[in-house]
Design a protein around this motif. Sequence first.
Motif, PDB file in Angstrom:
ATOM      1  N   ALA A 195      23.578  -2.035   6.379  1.00  0.00           N
ATOM      2  CA  ALA A 195      23.941  -2.333   7.772  1.00  0.00           C
ATOM      3  C   ALA A 195      23.414  -3.680   8.238  1.00  0.00           C
ATOM      4  O   ALA A 195      23.435  -3.978   9.428  1.00  0.00           O
ATOM      5  CB  ALA A 195      23.492  -1.229   8.724  1.00  0.00           C
ATOM      6  N   SER A 196      22.948  -4.513   7.307  1.00  0.00           N
ATOM      7  CA  SER A 196      22.581  -5.882   7.656  1.00  0.00           C
ATOM      8  C   SER A 196      23.851  -6.702   7.879  1.00  0.00           C
ATOM      9  O   SER A 196      24.960  -6.271   7.558  1.00  0.00           O
ATOM     10  CB  SER A 196      21.753  -6.508   6.530  1.00  0.00           C
ATOM     11  OG  SER A 196      22.538  -6.599   5.344  1.00  0.00           O
ATOM     12  N   SER A 222      18.994  -4.984  10.855  1.00  0.00           N
ATOM     13  CA  SER A 222      19.275  -3.585  10.541  1.00  0.00           C
ATOM     14  C   SER A 222      17.997  -2.755  10.544  1.00  0.00           C
ATOM     15  O   SER A 222      17.971  -1.621  11.026  1.00  0.00           O
ATOM     16  CB  SER A 222      19.972  -3.480   9.180  1.00  0.00           C
ATOM     17  OG  SER A 222      20.191  -2.127   8.833  1.00  0.00           O
ATOM     18  N   ALA A 263      20.310  -6.103  17.234  1.00  0.00           N
ATOM     19  CA  ALA A 263      21.033  -5.986  15.966  1.00  0.00           C
ATOM     20  C   ALA A 263      22.531  -5.999  16.260  1.00  0.00           C
ATOM     21  O   ALA A 263      22.954  -6.232  17.403  1.00  0.00           O
ATOM     22  CB  ALA A 263      20.624  -4.710  15.230  1.00  0.00           C
ATOM     23  N   ALA A 270      25.235  -2.327  12.687  1.00  0.00           N
ATOM     24  CA  ALA A 270      23.961  -1.639  12.503  1.00  0.00           C
ATOM     25  C   ALA A 270      23.797  -0.489  13.485  1.00  0.00           C
ATOM     26  O   ALA A 270      23.264   0.575  13.136  1.00  0.00           O
ATOM     27  CB  ALA A 270      22.808  -2.626  12.655  1.00  0.00           C
ATOM     28  N   HIS A 304      23.150   3.318  12.181  1.00  0.00           N
ATOM     29  CA  HIS A 304      21.887   4.014  12.453  1.00  0.00           C
ATOM     30  C   HIS A 304      21.974   4.964  13.644  1.00  0.00           C
ATOM     31  O   HIS A 304      20.987   5.648  13.957  1.00  0.00           O
ATOM     32  CB  HIS A 304      20.763   2.994  12.686  1.00  0.00           C
ATOM     33  CG  HIS A 304      20.391   2.225  11.458  1.00  0.00           C
ATOM     34  ND1 HIS A 304      19.791   2.808  10.353  1.00  0.00           N
ATOM     35  CD2 HIS A 304      20.548   0.910  11.144  1.00  0.00           C
ATOM     36  CE1 HIS A 304      19.575   1.886   9.422  1.00  0.00           C
ATOM     37  NE2 HIS A 304      20.031   0.737   9.866  1.00  0.00           N
TER      38      HIS A 304
END
Length: 314
Positions: A12-13, A144, A162, A166, A170
């Motif tokens: 998720a970066s 992330s 973020a 991301a 999350h």
Amino acid sequence: MELRVTFLGPAASFSHQAAVETFGTSAELSPCLSFADAFAAVQQGKADYAIIPFENSTNGSVVQTLDLLADRLNLYGDVTVCGEHYLTVHHCLMIRKDHASSPDRPTYDSLTKLYTHPQAWGQCDIFLDKHFKGVERQDVSSTSKAAEIVSKETTERSAAIASHFAASYHGVEILAENIEDKADNTTRFLVLGNAQLELTARVPFENVKVSSARQQPGPLDTTLKTLISFMVNQDFPGALAEALLIFKAHGVNLTSINTRPSKKRAWQYVFFVECKRIPTAENKEAIARILHGLQEVTENCRDLGTWKDELPSN
């Protein structure tokens, strides 16, 4: 054929998002812990491609990538740049989801701690100065990671900066969107391949990236970029000028010049010159001629790769 692609983690970066946009979800996408791990995976054939950040339109060059391209210990001799991807970076302020639905939903004034990657602070200065002056800032390894930390926080007084990507991954709640200083805040990623791998030689990068990552037909479609590194004898007056004039002599336009310490001796530098050209019949051999000329006047001259210009047209 399932492509093996590594990106700068964690999941998720922004690098993960760039990998999905470039290669799609059918590729085997795996995060790596560091820039060096990404280079090593490609060099050792453990990944067909790697995608890493190279520069940001607000914060400039990513020095970790330049240092690895300098390859001072000759560890990545087969790694070559074969593509690029531009990702518009939009930052969001986010909190844990159940905190957002509580009667005491956090407000800007109630937040006492923010998490994000160091580069994100500089990309959101205006928003942070307006709403969070004096609020504690905690650097973390990635945006992330910041979202992940906040998703597990028990306190209602912390938030993360973020991406939407991301936040969805999350499961956190977005308080504010597009908080970056510039709407056109963009990161350019380089795609790395191994010049000696059979797949890379047989199937060009242009043929494996997803259609959504392909540039729409236009005047830049045939423009190519090349990245070259070299050192010069800095005791010789005009040494750098002599090297750069070789590009002019062959009609090639320079688009950027970066430097990193050579680490061979103090105040000696590795120069990175990026140039672009339209591959007409007249300049088809321009890069080969430039490299030949540079070898006469520089040290450690290296061709780091040629790829299609993907800069979106205005």
